[in-house]
Design a protein around this motif. Structure first.
Motif, mmCIF file in Angstrom:
data_model
loop_
_atom_site.group_PDB
_atom_site.id
_atom_site.type_symbol
_atom_site.label_atom_id
_atom_site.label_comp_id
_atom_site.label_asym_id
_atom_site.label_seq_id
_atom_site.Cartn_x
_atom_site.Cartn_y
_atom_site.Cartn_z
ATOM 1 N N VAL A 1 1.927 1.072 -6.234
ATOM 2 C CA VAL A 1 1.588 1.868 -7.418
ATOM 3 C C VAL A 1 2.235 1.220 -8.637
ATOM 4 O O VAL A 1 3.466 1.082 -8.687
ATOM 5 C CB VAL A 1 2.084 3.315 -7.259
ATOM 6 N N ASN B 1 0.998 3.289 -2.033
ATOM 7 C CA ASN B 1 0.011 4.350 -1.883
ATOM 8 C C ASN B 1 -0.981 3.965 -0.782
ATOM 9 O O ASN B 1 -1.617 2.913 -0.854
ATOM 10 C CB ASN B 1 -0.740 4.596 -3.183
ATOM 11 N N PRO C 1 1.329 8.863 -0.941
ATOM 12 C CA PRO C 1 2.364 8.029 -1.551
ATOM 13 C C PRO C 1 3.585 7.913 -0.643
ATOM 14 O O PRO C 1 4.025 8.900 -0.045
ATOM 15 C CB PRO C 1 2.700 8.775 -2.844
ATOM 16 N N LEU D 1 6.826 2.223 -4.989
ATOM 17 C CA LEU D 1 5.986 3.241 -4.360
ATOM 18 C C LEU D 1 4.724 2.586 -3.830
ATOM 19 O O LEU D 1 3.998 1.914 -4.567
ATOM 20 C CB LEU D 1 5.637 4.324 -5.380
ATOM 21 N N ASP E 1 -4.673 10.407 -1.492
ATOM 22 C CA ASP E 1 -3.579 9.456 -1.722
ATOM 23 C C ASP E 1 -2.344 9.917 -0.960
ATOM 24 O O ASP E 1 -1.913 11.071 -1.098
ATOM 25 C CB ASP E 1 -3.262 9.358 -3.207
#
Length: 223
Positions: free
Chosen positions: A14, A23, A101, A21, A99
């Protein structure tokens, strides 16, 4: 009653997140395609299936901290917990893409960080285990609740380069090492006594100049 299937379509870092992060784009499909699903409170446990890939000699050397000497890997090379995460899947009918994460750390006291950092290339075999609560509309129009069976899972092979490029973007040419406070205080006093300008210089002065290199690339072990 919904019968859900899960499939990871792809994964990407991300951009511009506060911390690293990843995803995962998760396809959630209801086998009863016309049945509306109001929402899902989804829990996911992600395992690194370490025995499901090959390792070169230099990677084996870096993984000794986790699995011991390579000749013992028939017993010690096991799947490792990466992380747990939770999401709310919004309403859908048939199927949807959600999504998922996954926050990542560069702390080398964490087993998953050691594992990712030890790899040069290839893919990381992952197993995603799902559980949680499904809210759906029954044929009579009433809201119903059911649990996701524990056997629901999905496999995905995450390219190592995605993790590498993400960490290089957030921590260019650097790595994080968390020390106990007393160990840090000793290192700090050592740095001050010798008038060393940085902590890197302090560590370099403590490390042997003739440190034995890791094995060269080449050679594979299959598990």
């Amino acid at each position: 009653m919904p019968e859900l299937d899960f499939h990871v379509e792809d994964a990407a870092a991300v951009p511009y997140a506060e911390t690293p992060l990843l995803n995962f784009r998760l396809r959630v499909a209801n086998q009863t395609a016309a049945e509306p699903v109001h929402s899902i409170r989804l829990r996911c446990q992600i395992m690194i299936e370490a025995p499901r890939r090959r390792y070169r000699a230099d990677e084996q050397a870096r993984l000794r901290d986790l699995f011991g000497e390579p000749e013992l890997w028939q017993r010690s090379l096991k799947s490792t917990l990466w992380t747990n995460t939770n999401i709310i899947v919004p309403p859908f009918t048939g199927s949807t893409v959600a999504d998922l994460p996954v926050p990542c750390t560069f702390d080398f006291n964490v087993a998953a960080t050691k594992y990712f950092a030890a790899l040069d290339s290839g893919e990381v075999p992952l197993l995603l285990l799902f559980s949680g609560t499904v809210f759906y509309e029954a044929s009579n129009g009433l809201l119903q609740v059911t649990q996701i069976p524990w056997e629901k899972e999905a496999h995905y092979r995450l390219p190592v380069i995605i993790w590498q490029e993400m960490m290089e973007k957030y921590y260019p040419n650097s790595a994080w090492l968390c020390l106990r406070r007393d160990a840090f205080d000793r290192l700090y006093r050592y740095k001050l006594r010798r008038g060393l300008p940085t902590f890197e210089a302090a560590l370099e002065s403590l490390l042997p100049a003739d440190e034995e290199p890791l094995p060269a690339d080449g050679g594979e072990m299959i598990h």
